[in-house]
Design a protein around this motif. Structure first.
Motif, PDB file in Angstrom:
ATOM      1  N   GLU A 572       0.243  13.275  -5.181  1.00  0.00           N
ATOM      2  CA  GLU A 572      -0.120  11.889  -5.449  1.00  0.00           C
ATOM      3  C   GLU A 572      -0.581  11.183  -4.168  1.00  0.00           C
ATOM      4  O   GLU A 572      -0.058  11.438  -3.082  1.00  0.00           O
ATOM      5  N   GLY A 573      -1.549  10.311  -4.303  1.00  0.00           N
ATOM      6  CA  GLY A 573      -1.916   9.437  -3.203  1.00  0.00           C
ATOM      7  C   GLY A 573      -0.961   8.255  -3.140  1.00  0.00           C
ATOM      8  O   GLY A 573      -0.805   7.508  -4.121  1.00  0.00           O
ATOM      9  N   VAL A 581      -5.249   0.676   3.101  1.00  0.00           N
ATOM     10  CA  VAL A 581      -5.379   2.119   3.282  1.00  0.00           C
ATOM     11  C   VAL A 581      -4.216   2.792   2.557  1.00  0.00           C
ATOM     12  O   VAL A 581      -3.284   2.132   2.091  1.00  0.00           O
ATOM     13  N   ALA A 582      -4.287   4.124   2.477  1.00  0.00           N
ATOM     14  CA  ALA A 582      -3.228   4.890   1.832  1.00  0.00           C
ATOM     15  C   ALA A 582      -2.406   5.609   2.881  1.00  0.00           C
ATOM     16  O   ALA A 582      -2.912   6.008   3.941  1.00  0.00           O
ATOM     17  N   LEU A 583      -1.118   5.769   2.587  1.00  0.00           N
ATOM     18  CA  LEU A 583      -0.288   6.593   3.463  1.00  0.00           C
ATOM     19  C   LEU A 583      -0.749   8.045   3.365  1.00  0.00           C
ATOM     20  O   LEU A 583      -0.957   8.713   4.383  1.00  0.00           O
ATOM     21  N   THR A 584      -0.920   8.547   2.152  1.00  0.00           N
ATOM     22  CA  THR A 584      -1.478   9.879   1.925  1.00  0.00           C
ATOM     23  C   THR A 584      -2.508   9.789   0.805  1.00  0.00           C
ATOM     24  O   THR A 584      -2.440   8.912  -0.063  1.00  0.00           O
ATOM     25  N   ALA A 585      -3.447  10.727   0.808  1.00  0.00           N
ATOM     26  CA  ALA A 585      -4.453  10.828  -0.246  1.00  0.00           C
ATOM     27  C   ALA A 585      -4.047  11.919  -1.233  1.00  0.00           C
ATOM     28  O   ALA A 585      -3.251  12.803  -0.893  1.00  0.00           O
ATOM     29  N   PRO A 586      -4.552  11.893  -2.471  1.00  0.00           N
ATOM     30  CA  PRO A 586      -4.244  12.966  -3.416  1.00  0.00           C
ATOM     31  C   PRO A 586      -4.663  14.329  -2.864  1.00  0.00           C
ATOM     32  O   PRO A 586      -5.680  14.467  -2.192  1.00  0.00           O
ATOM     33  N   SER A 684      13.928   8.033   2.037  1.00  0.00           N
ATOM     34  CA  SER A 684      14.961   7.864   3.040  1.00  0.00           C
ATOM     35  C   SER A 684      14.628   6.623   3.863  1.00  0.00           C
ATOM     36  O   SER A 684      13.758   5.827   3.477  1.00  0.00           O
ATOM     37  N   SER A 685      15.270   6.460   5.005  1.00  0.00           N
ATOM     38  CA  SER A 685      15.192   5.193   5.736  1.00  0.00           C
ATOM     39  C   SER A 685      13.776   4.810   6.136  1.00  0.00           C
ATOM     40  O   SER A 685      13.406   3.631   6.089  1.00  0.00           O
ATOM     41  N   GLY A 686      12.944   5.790   6.539  1.00  0.00           N
ATOM     42  CA  GLY A 686      11.590   5.457   6.964  1.00  0.00           C
ATOM     43  C   GLY A 686      10.740   4.913   5.843  1.00  0.00           C
ATOM     44  O   GLY A 686      10.071   3.880   5.989  1.00  0.00           O
ATOM     45  N   LEU A 687      10.741   5.574   4.680  1.00  0.00           N
ATOM     46  CA  LEU A 687       9.941   5.110   3.548  1.00  0.00           C
ATOM     47  C   LEU A 687      10.531   3.839   2.948  1.00  0.00           C
ATOM     48  O   LEU A 687       9.797   2.974   2.464  1.00  0.00           O
ATOM     49  N   ARG A 688      11.848   3.695   2.979  1.00  0.00           N
ATOM     50  CA  ARG A 688      12.465   2.471   2.466  1.00  0.00           C
ATOM     51  C   ARG A 688      12.062   1.251   3.291  1.00  0.00           C
ATOM     52  O   ARG A 688      11.939   0.142   2.766  1.00  0.00           O
ATOM     53  N   GLN A 689      11.846   1.464   4.583  1.00  0.00           N
ATOM     54  CA  GLN A 689      11.485   0.353   5.444  1.00  0.00           C
ATOM     55  C   GLN A 689      10.111  -0.211   5.102  1.00  0.00           C
ATOM     56  O   GLN A 689       9.867  -1.412   5.247  1.00  0.00           O
ATOM     57  N   ILE A 690       9.198   0.653   4.618  1.00  0.00           N
ATOM     58  CA  ILE A 690       7.855   0.176   4.284  1.00  0.00           C
ATOM     59  C   ILE A 690       7.648   0.052   2.785  1.00  0.00           C
ATOM     60  O   ILE A 690       6.593  -0.410   2.341  1.00  0.00           O
ATOM     61  N   TYR A 691       8.634   0.487   1.986  1.00  0.00           N
ATOM     62  CA  TYR A 691       8.532   0.369   0.522  1.00  0.00           C
ATOM     63  C   TYR A 691       9.872  -0.144  -0.002  1.00  0.00           C
ATOM     64  O   TYR A 691      10.354  -1.184   0.410  1.00  0.00           O
ATOM     65  N   THR A 692      10.471   0.543  -0.943  1.00  0.00           N
ATOM     66  CA  THR A 692      11.798   0.190  -1.465  1.00  0.00           C
ATOM     67  C   THR A 692      12.587   1.482  -1.606  1.00  0.00           C
ATOM     68  O   THR A 692      12.113   2.562  -1.263  1.00  0.00           O
ATOM     69  N   SER A 693      13.766   1.367  -2.149  1.00  0.00           N
ATOM     70  CA  SER A 693      14.601   2.555  -2.367  1.00  0.00           C
ATOM     71  C   SER A 693      14.313   3.225  -3.702  1.00  0.00           C
ATOM     72  O   SER A 693      14.984   4.196  -4.055  1.00  0.00           O
ATOM     73  N   GLN A 694      13.350   2.714  -4.446  1.00  0.00           N
ATOM     74  CA  GLN A 694      13.019   3.310  -5.737  1.00  0.00           C
ATOM     75  C   GLN A 694      12.474   4.732  -5.559  1.00  0.00           C
ATOM     76  O   GLN A 694      11.663   4.991  -4.668  1.00  0.00           O
ATOM     77  N   THR A 695      12.921   5.640  -6.417  1.00  0.00           N
ATOM     78  CA  THR A 695      12.424   7.015  -6.395  1.00  0.00           C
ATOM     79  C   THR A 695      11.013   7.056  -6.971  1.00  0.00           C
ATOM     80  O   THR A 695      10.754   6.520  -8.061  1.00  0.00           O
ATOM     81  N   LEU A 696      10.108   7.691  -6.268  1.00  0.00           N
ATOM     82  CA  LEU A 696       8.743   7.896  -6.758  1.00  0.00           C
ATOM     83  C   LEU A 696       8.708   9.217  -7.512  1.00  0.00           C
ATOM     84  O   LEU A 696       9.286  10.215  -7.062  1.00  0.00           O
ATOM     85  N   PHE A 697       8.006   9.247  -8.650  1.00  0.00           N
ATOM     86  CA  PHE A 697       8.014  10.477  -9.452  1.00  0.00           C
ATOM     87  C   PHE A 697       6.672  10.665 -10.147  1.00  0.00           C
ATOM     88  O   PHE A 697       5.852   9.739 -10.246  1.00  0.00           O
ATOM     89  N   SER A 698       6.491  11.876 -10.635  1.00  0.00           N
ATOM     90  CA  SER A 698       5.278  12.225 -11.378  1.00  0.00           C
ATOM     91  C   SER A 698       5.623  13.271 -12.414  1.00  0.00           C
ATOM     92  O   SER A 698       6.308  14.260 -12.115  1.00  0.00           O
ATOM     93  N   LEU A 699       5.166  13.065 -13.639  1.00  0.00           N
ATOM     94  CA  LEU A 699       5.244  14.048 -14.720  1.00  0.00           C
ATOM     95  C   LEU A 699       3.809  14.405 -15.104  1.00  0.00           C
ATOM     96  O   LEU A 699       3.025  13.517 -15.438  1.00  0.00           O
ATOM     97  N   PHE A 700       3.460  15.669 -15.075  1.00  0.00           N
ATOM     98  CA  PHE A 700       2.059  16.028 -15.263  1.00  0.00           C
ATOM     99  C   PHE A 700       1.922  17.297 -16.099  1.00  0.00           C
ATOM    100  O   PHE A 700       2.859  18.109 -16.212  1.00  0.00           O
ATOM    101  N   ALA A 701       0.724  17.459 -16.646  1.00  0.00           N
ATOM    102  CA  ALA A 701       0.359  18.671 -17.384  1.00  0.00           C
ATOM    103  C   ALA A 701      -1.149  18.854 -17.265  1.00  0.00           C
ATOM    104  O   ALA A 701      -1.915  17.884 -17.331  1.00  0.00           O
ATOM    105  N   ILE A 702      -1.571  20.100 -17.081  1.00  0.00           N
ATOM    106  CA  ILE A 702      -2.992  20.454 -16.996  1.00  0.00           C
ATOM    107  C   ILE A 702      -3.227  21.643 -17.913  1.00  0.00           C
ATOM    108  O   ILE A 702      -2.566  22.679 -17.780  1.00  0.00           O
TER     109      ILE A 702
END
Length: 707
Positions: A572-573, A581-586, A684-702
């Motif tokens: 995920e991006g 800007v994005a932290l990471t691209a897809p 963890s602490s680094g991502l929480r500092q720039i976002y929140t403590s919410q877990t990011l997730f993805s459910l996918f099918a191809i």
């Protein structure tokens, strides 16, 4: 006439210990004519004992010459059974270790019918080869009981082919028979691809005939799949792909100037999104030469049009476009040309098909084993070939990139203003058998321009810091490898990047580039399990204002590493909210703070990454593979994030990224494949500092269908 089948003497399973040169004949009255015997050896091998046993082998057929499987062959003397054997699917039998003497042979078919042959003589040290033809009345007899008395085979149904050696120690050579004329054995054909299937019957019942194939059948002979030429040695291959993808995910999303729901007062909005896309690809491949994989074609023309339709449903405004009036949904489509090239062979360098070819046009190219730096379908002039019996392969290519459609990722018919030169060489069995190493050089010149993507967002130059068009020149020097050393599978990569950025947006000045990248993956196979562990390092910039950009950024990467699609951080991006800007691209592990991997520019002022990975691949069945993956992620440096976001401090730890999924191939081929899984990134602490403590997730099918 019955066909004569000569069984080679080398088919005998029994290697007799001696030629019985000094063995006396059992029946002196019966001798082999001198014209059929070779000169006997003078003596046996020293200390070798004289042979005392013989052997019998042969083939049992019907009157039409078709092999008869399942026939019981018994060798008897004075009504005392010595040994039996059963004919194979080819009608062949063998009986070993038979004492010398005169015997009766009995042939009993599965239906109970039995035929016999009297007075079959076998001598010590002898292998007797025979050919038996059973009459149709015995083969088709309906009675399940043996016939009493047994019928006797006449000379027309029984024939002795050879004896080696004979009783006098000489090797019997069958009489020479004149060969039939060529028309009796050969039928001229225009080419080998149009030869009709023979009327072949291996079994009496349950025969599976040859399948001639149809135009809609990709598994059997089909002119649309290059199984036969359309004329001369010119072939045509058609490949059709249908790729259906669905992805439900949670990403960091700001609430925006106008929230989608009333009374939303938080900085971060609801990050849930649902994305679905359908892509059709059709490849038309016309080539001249041979279909054998080891011989390169003489020339080739390939065209691959593609069409995509996609739908996005977000839960906040300003996700599908900058204007809040666009709402939260988007339906988009695009038609493109992903391949369109011509190829010609320039020269062959010897009888082992070492060659050099030239390919011009839109073509697919991955510059290393895992797509760490460049993996795309773009216009290019490419010179490639091999040397030393294919132990060395090389590429020299120049690319002039096209713009990309934002929502489908397909090509657009517009120049990007970005030129790339790539040269690499692969050396097989380098230092160890099964290990291939590669040395490469990449040069990229991004001329810079102003460009808005198809949704209306500014992506070039990136809308951060001082927004100003600028040129980037970068040189990538790389060493990568892939293969196995002993039982351990190895993949590794190292890149050094040098060059300059005329005006980096974050640093607000000209920067010299000095960045590094390293990755390694080790794995071992244990029966149906493969255990993997890997490490990835992308250097980060420790001082955005020191005029040296030390963060690693790729050209256009498409990484298959550390879990690949089963890693959230790679799949995920992840946008950097309110930063443009994005932290990471897809499909990229690199946190290089780009506006877009395809449409934006490389950025070498970034935090970099440390990645530690462990995973497994389990082949549960021949059709089902289970993939498990865990990553621990850290920023290499956090100063670019502190400088960009104007925060006091950002810890280095990003979090744990885990994924589980399956790959299902119901027909043991790539004609239908299903990829499905779930991934999650626990901050963890680094991502929480720039976002929140919410877990990011993805459910996918191809789901992919291929013809």
């Amino acid at each position: 006439m019955r066909p004569t089948i000569l069984l080679p003497c080398v088919c005998a399973l029994l290697l007799l210990r001696g030629l019985a040169a000094q063995q006396s004949p059992v029946n002196p009255q019966r001798t082999t004519p001198p014209e059929q015997r070779a000169t006997p050896p003078e003596q046996r091998i020293p200390q070798q004992k004289a042979a005392t046993l013989g052997a019998l082998q042969g083939m049992v057929m019907d009157e039409g010459g078709r092999p008869l499987p399942g026939v019981s062959v018994k060798i008897e003397a004075e009504a005392v059974g010595l040994s039996t054997a059963t004919t194979s699917g080819d009608g062949i039998f063998r009986i070993l270790r038979i004492p010398p003497g005169t015997y009766r042979l009995a042939f009993t078919l599965p239906n109970g019918a039995t035929m016999q042959r009297e007075a079959v003589e076998l001598r010590a040290g002898e292998v007797l080869s025979i050919e038996v033809h059973l009459p149709a009345t015995a083969v088709t007899a309906p009675s399940p009981l043996a016939q009493v008395p047994m019928e006797t085979l006449d000379d027309a149904g029984y024939r002795e082919l050879s004896r080696r050696p004979d009783a006098e120690g000489a090797v019997v050579v069958p009489k020479e028979t004149p060969l039939p004329p060529a028309p009796a054995n050969f039928e001229p054909q225009r080419d080998r691809w149009g030869i009709p299937m023979p009327d072949y019957h291996r079994y009496i019942e349950g025969e599976t005939p040859y399948i001639l194939g149809h135009w809609y059948d990709p598994f059997n002979r089909n002119v649309l799949k290059a199984d036969r030429p359309i004329f001369g040695k010119t072939f045509f291959s058609f490949t059709g792909d249908s790729i259906s993808a669905a992805d439900g995910r949670r990403l960091p999303v700001p609430s925006g100037q106008s929230t989608a729901q009333p009374v939303e007062d938080g900085f971060f909005g609801r990050g849930g999104q649902f994305f679905i896309a359908q892509t059709f690809r059709m490849t038309f491949d016309l080539f001249h030469g041979d279909t054998a994989a080891f011989r390169p074609v003489d020339w080739r023309i390939r065209v691959t049009p593609a069409a995509n339709i996609n739908y996005l449903d977000a839960r906040e405004n300003q996700v599908v476009c900058p204007d809040v009036r666009c709402g939260t949904t988007r339906l988009d489509g695009h038609v493109s040309l992903q391949e369109a090239f011509g190829e010609v062979k320039l020269h062959d360098f010897g009888p082992n098909y070492d060659f050099v070819n030239l390919r011009v046009g839109i073509q697919q190219f991955v510059s290393d084993f895992r797509g760490f730096v460049f993996a795309d379908e773009q216009p290019a002039v490419r010179l490639f070939g091999n040397l030393r019996s294919n132990s060395i392969q090389y590429n020299l290519a120049g690319f002039d990139l096209l713009e990309k459609n934002t929502n489908s990722g397909l090509n657009k018919f517009a120049r990007r203003g970005r030129e790339i030169a790539i040269g690499n060489v692969y050396i097989q069995d380098f230092l160890a058998k099964g290990y291939t190493t590669q040395f490469s050089y990449h040069f990229v010149r991004d001329n810079g321009s102003t460009h808005y993507d198809d949704n209306g967002f500014l992506v070039r130059p990136a809308p951060i810091g001082t927004v100003q068009a600028h040129r980037i020149d970068a040189h990538y020097f790389g060493w990568t490898g892939d293969g196995h050393i002993g039982r351990t599978n190895v993949t590794h990569a190292f890149y050094e990047v040098r060059g300059n950025d005329q005006h980096n947006e974050i640093a607000d000045q000209r920067n010299e580039i000095d960045a590094q990248f390293a990755a390694i993956e080790l794995s071992q196979d244990h029966d149906w399990l493969r255990f993997r562990t890997s490490f990835l390092f992308a250097s980060g910039d420790n001082n955005p204002r020191d005029r040296v950009a030390r963060g690693f950024s790729s050209i256009v990467d498409g990484v298959a590493f550390a879990g690949g699609e089963f890693s959230f951080f790679n799949r995920e991006g992840i946008p950097l909210t309110r930063a443009g800007v994005a932290l990471t691209a897809p499909d990229s592990f690199l946190p290089d703070l780009r506006s877009s991997k395809d449409e934006g520019q490389s950025n070498f002022v970034n935090p970099g990454l440390y990645l530690y990975n462990a995973g497994f691949d389990a082949d549960l069945t021949p059709t089902l593979k289970l993939v498990g993956n865990v990553n621990f992620l850290q920023f290499a440096r956090t100063q670019p994030l502190v400088f960009l976001l104007q925060q006091n401090a950002v810890p280095r730890t990003i979090g744990f990224d885990s994924g589980i999924g399956a790959i299902y191939r119901p027909f043991l081929s790539d004609n239908i494949t299903i990829h499905a899984g779930a991934t999650a990134l626990v901050p963890s602490s680094g991502l929480r500092q720039i976002y929140t403590s919410q877990t990011l997730f993805s459910l996918f099918a191809i789901v992919k269908f291929q013809f």
